[in-house]
Design an enzyme around this catalytic site. Structure first.
Site, PDB file in Angstrom:
ATOM      1  N   GLU A 191      16.444 -43.865 -53.215  1.00 58.26           N
ATOM      2  CA  GLU A 191      16.814 -45.274 -53.377  1.00 58.26           C
ATOM      3  C   GLU A 191      16.024 -46.128 -52.388  1.00 58.26           C
ATOM      4  OE1 GLU A 191      18.877 -46.711 -55.812  1.00 58.26           O
ATOM      5  OE2 GLU A 191      18.482 -44.705 -56.547  1.00 58.26           O
ATOM      6  N   ASN A 241      13.071 -45.404 -61.311  1.00 58.40           N
ATOM      7  CA  ASN A 241      14.170 -44.891 -62.124  1.00 58.40           C
ATOM      8  C   ASN A 241      14.806 -46.021 -62.936  1.00 58.40           C
ATOM      9  OD1 ASN A 241      16.478 -43.548 -63.044  1.00 58.40           O
ATOM     10  ND2 ASN A 241      17.584 -43.930 -61.127  1.00 58.40           N
ATOM     11  N   HIS A 297      19.643 -89.823 -99.679  1.00 58.81           N
ATOM     12  CA  HIS A 297      19.618 -90.622 -98.445  1.00 58.81           C
ATOM     13  C   HIS A 297      21.014 -91.061 -97.998  1.00 58.81           C
ATOM     14  CE1 HIS A 297      15.830 -91.706-100.627  1.00 58.81           C
ATOM     15  NE2 HIS A 297      16.683 -91.994-101.582  1.00 58.81           N
TER      16      HIS A 297
HETATM   17  C1  UD1 Z   1      20.553 -47.966 -59.994  1.00 58.93           C
HETATM   18  C2  UD1 Z   1      19.914 -46.640 -59.563  1.00 58.93           C
HETATM   19  C3  UD1 Z   1      18.444 -46.883 -59.272  1.00 58.93           C
HETATM   20  C4  UD1 Z   1      17.753 -47.467 -60.473  1.00 58.93           C
HETATM   21  C5  UD1 Z   1      18.467 -48.730 -60.965  1.00 58.93           C
HETATM   22  C6  UD1 Z   1      17.913 -49.161 -62.292  1.00 58.93           C
HETATM   23  C7  UD1 Z   1      21.680 -45.395 -58.403  1.00 58.93           C
HETATM   24  C8  UD1 Z   1      22.167 -44.921 -57.096  1.00 58.93           C
HETATM   25  N1  UD1 Z   1      20.586 -46.138 -58.389  1.00 58.93           N
HETATM   26  O1  UD1 Z   1      20.496 -48.879 -58.916  1.00 58.93           O
HETATM   27  O2  UD1 Z   1      17.809 -45.659 -58.927  1.00 58.93           O
HETATM   28  O3  UD1 Z   1      16.398 -47.733 -60.192  1.00 58.93           O
HETATM   29  O4  UD1 Z   1      19.878 -48.473 -61.172  1.00 58.93           O
HETATM   30  O5  UD1 Z   1      18.449 -50.382 -62.701  1.00 58.93           O
HETATM   31  O6  UD1 Z   1      22.275 -45.059 -59.404  1.00 58.93           O
HETATM   32  N2  UD1 Z   1      28.326 -48.947 -61.400  1.00 58.93           N
HETATM   33  C9  UD1 Z   1      29.592 -48.445 -61.574  1.00 58.93           C
HETATM   34  N3  UD1 Z   1      30.297 -48.047 -60.491  1.00 58.93           N
HETATM   35  C10 UD1 Z   1      29.784 -48.088 -59.234  1.00 58.93           C
HETATM   36  C11 UD1 Z   1      28.492 -48.613 -59.043  1.00 58.93           C
HETATM   37  C12 UD1 Z   1      27.772 -49.030 -60.156  1.00 58.93           C
HETATM   38  O7  UD1 Z   1      30.080 -48.371 -62.692  1.00 58.93           O
HETATM   39  O8  UD1 Z   1      30.495 -47.686 -58.311  1.00 58.93           O
HETATM   40  C13 UD1 Z   1      27.575 -49.382 -62.573  1.00 58.93           C
HETATM   41  C14 UD1 Z   1      27.192 -50.845 -62.560  1.00 58.93           C
HETATM   42  O9  UD1 Z   1      28.187 -51.608 -63.226  1.00 58.93           O
HETATM   43  C15 UD1 Z   1      25.865 -50.850 -63.313  1.00 58.93           C
HETATM   44  C16 UD1 Z   1      25.302 -49.468 -63.056  1.00 58.93           C
HETATM   45  O10 UD1 Z   1      26.360 -48.654 -62.610  1.00 58.93           O
HETATM   46  O11 UD1 Z   1      26.062 -51.005 -64.712  1.00 58.93           O
HETATM   47  C17 UD1 Z   1      24.178 -49.488 -62.018  1.00 58.93           C
HETATM   48  O12 UD1 Z   1      24.688 -50.006 -60.810  1.00 58.93           O
HETATM   49  P1  UD1 Z   1      23.853 -50.976 -59.882  1.00 58.93           P
HETATM   50  O13 UD1 Z   1      24.658 -51.307 -58.692  1.00 58.93           O
HETATM   51  O14 UD1 Z   1      23.289 -52.088 -60.670  1.00 58.93           O
HETATM   52  O15 UD1 Z   1      22.668 -49.968 -59.434  1.00 58.93           O
HETATM   53  P2  UD1 Z   1      21.246 -50.340 -58.896  1.00 58.93           P
HETATM   54  O16 UD1 Z   1      21.350 -50.745 -57.471  1.00 58.93           O
HETATM   55  O17 UD1 Z   1      20.597 -51.260 -59.828  1.00 58.93           O
END
Ligand code: UD1
Ligand code: CA
Length: 459
Positions: free
Chosen positions: A164, A179, A369
């Protein structure tokens, strides 16, 4: 029933960066909400590949709202609750704890609620690659020149792992393969590795990305078009995603033979259908379940909502058309307003500044019209002059006006409903029709002209 794929939509996150009142899965996107897109594509993927699939949404933040919305719009989606948003791996644990059926699915597909451009095509490609290479897991990746915010892909001679952004070294941050957050895994594999994931990282979160490891039988599927995986974390990204989705929709129509004069400035919702040979001018706005036939013309600034156009129909500049059926060869506008319940018969013509509401016009009718026609029926080939009004409202109720076929209604006339005019009738201009007219009749109701000479003073 034993399912082949358990599909998980991660939709529990808060989406703070988006700065909307609505939880992120319910952020508006085109005519839908963000979460509609992965659901819809998953369903297509399952149906087209004849897979037995079981869909689950992991909900958490404002979960009542998200769950209510999904339940209202889809019949067969299960829910898993993630009480606290401890990370994507924790979200998947909540999923596996939600039902034993999840563990019986042969494969587990993970998709985020915030990547709406991903389509069944990528899902199918990945699934085929996973099976062809007999991998235990596959992650969709893409290259991004400015990879800020994404997990970086660290490839090994066998397998790979993901670092990450926060945890990456300066060297790793330079890696441009990232990713997407979309994975398909053998369920047995993910269950074995999910157990072991800890939160020893800079965010203190349980990262699902840690299921991928060097030396294991996992691989990446590198996709060329990075727009496919655009994630929505901010309002700017939401706009980008909507633009990408719109572009996709336009491309699809263009490939089907629709001609755009300036497609960048055309807005078309995802469920709109358009036939071959149709031309669309700039600023057209086609929404809802609008269906447009072949060889139609949609001019500048036309707004079409949930309407149907048969072949050769035309909506001319700056006209608004809602829940209306325009039949073969008919045209409306410029500057026409067609309100719900209107039907334009074949080759009928509606001109400028004409408003129609619940008006059924038969073949060849002309209202050229400045007229209002509401709660009315007009028989074929009748010609309605300029400035005609159906007075359909008595202050309490709406009433119906019927005009037969081959009638001529003179300009500046009104019908006071309820009233019926038979076939082949002639209404002289400036008449107010309050009584029914039998077939073949003539009516005139207008004050007699008095001309008095020498009365008007000359200045
Ligand atoms: C995540 C990925 C990252 C990737 C990116 C792509 C991880 C750790 N990282 O990061 O590698 O490049 O997506 O967009 O997975 N969510 C939950 N519960 C949680 C946290 C998140 O349901 O506790 C859901 C969110 O609603 C979202 C998705 O998981 O739909 C991704 O979460 P988000 O926080 O956006 O991850 P990124 O930081 O974008
Ligand atoms: Ca994200």
């Amino acid at each position: 029933m034993k399912f082949s794929i358990g599909a998980v939509i991660l939709a529990a996150g808060e989406g703070k960066r988006l700065k909307l009142d609505a939880p992120k899965p319910l952020a508006p996107c085109l005519d839908k909400k963000l979460v509609d897109f992965p659901i819809r594509e998953l369903k297509k993927f399952i149906n087209n590949n004849k897979i037995t699939g079981r869909l689950t949404a992991v909900v958490g933040h404002k979960r009542e709202l998200v769950q209510t919305y999904i339940e209202k719009n889809y019949a067969d989606i299960h829910f898993a609750v993630q009480e606290r948003q401890l990370g994507t791996a924790d979200a998947l644990r909540s999923y596996f704890n939600s039902s034993t059926e999840t563990k019986n699915c042969e494969f587990t597909l993970v998709i985020c609620a915030d990547t709406p451009v991903v389509s069944e095509i990528e899902l199918t490609d990945m699934f085929n690659e996973l099976k062809a290479k007999n991998l235990d897991g596959i992650a969709a990746t893409f290259t991004e020149e400015v990879p800020t915010g994404y997990g970086r892909i660290i490839r090994a001679s066998k397998g790979f792992h993901i670092v990450e952004e926060k945890d990456a070294s300066d060297e790793q941050r330079k890696i441009t393969e990232v990713n997407s957050g979309l994975y398909i895994l053998k369920t047995s594999y993910v269950l074995e590795h999910l157990e072991k994931i800890d939160s020893n990282n800079k965010s203190g979160e349980f990262y699902l990305t840690d299921v991928f490891k060097d030396g294991l039988n996992v691989g990446v599927s590198l996709f060329k078009n990075k727009k496919t995986f655009l994630g929505v974390n901010t309002l700017t990204q939401l706009e980008e995603v909507e633009m990408a989705l719109r572009e996709k929709i336009i491309t699809l129509h263009r490939n089907n033979g629709v001609r755009f004069i300036d497609s960048k400035n055309v807005y078309i919702d995802s469920e709109v259908e358009i036939g071959y040979g149709t031309t669309i001018y700039p600023q057209a706005y086609l929404t809802g379940k609008t269906v447009i036939g072949q060889n139609c013309l949609i001019e500048n600034g036309a707004i079409l909502k949930n309407s149907k156009l048969d072949d050769n129909a035309q909506v001319l500049a700056y006209s608004s058309v809602e829940e209306t059926h325009i039949k073969n060869g008919a045209s409306a506008g410029p500057y026409a307003r067609l309100r719900p319940g209107t039907v334009l018969g074949e080759k009928s013509k509606i001109g400028n500044f004409v408003e129609l509401k619940k008006a059924v016009l038969e073949k060849g009718v002309k209202v050229s019209h400045l007229s209002y026609v509401g709660d009315a029926f007009i028989g074929e080939e009748s010609n309605i002059g300029c400035g005609f009004i159906t007075c359909n409202y008595d202050g309490a109720n709406k009433h119906v006006t019927k005009i037969g076929k081959n009638c001529f209604i003179g300009s500046d006339s009104q019908t006071v409903a309820p009233v019926e005019i038979g076939d082949d009738c002639f209404v002289a201009s400036s008449s107010t029709i309050t009584k029914n007219m039998p077939n073949g009749s003539f009516a005139i109701s207008r004050g007699q002209q008095m001309t008095k000479e020498g009365i008007w003073p000359k200045f």
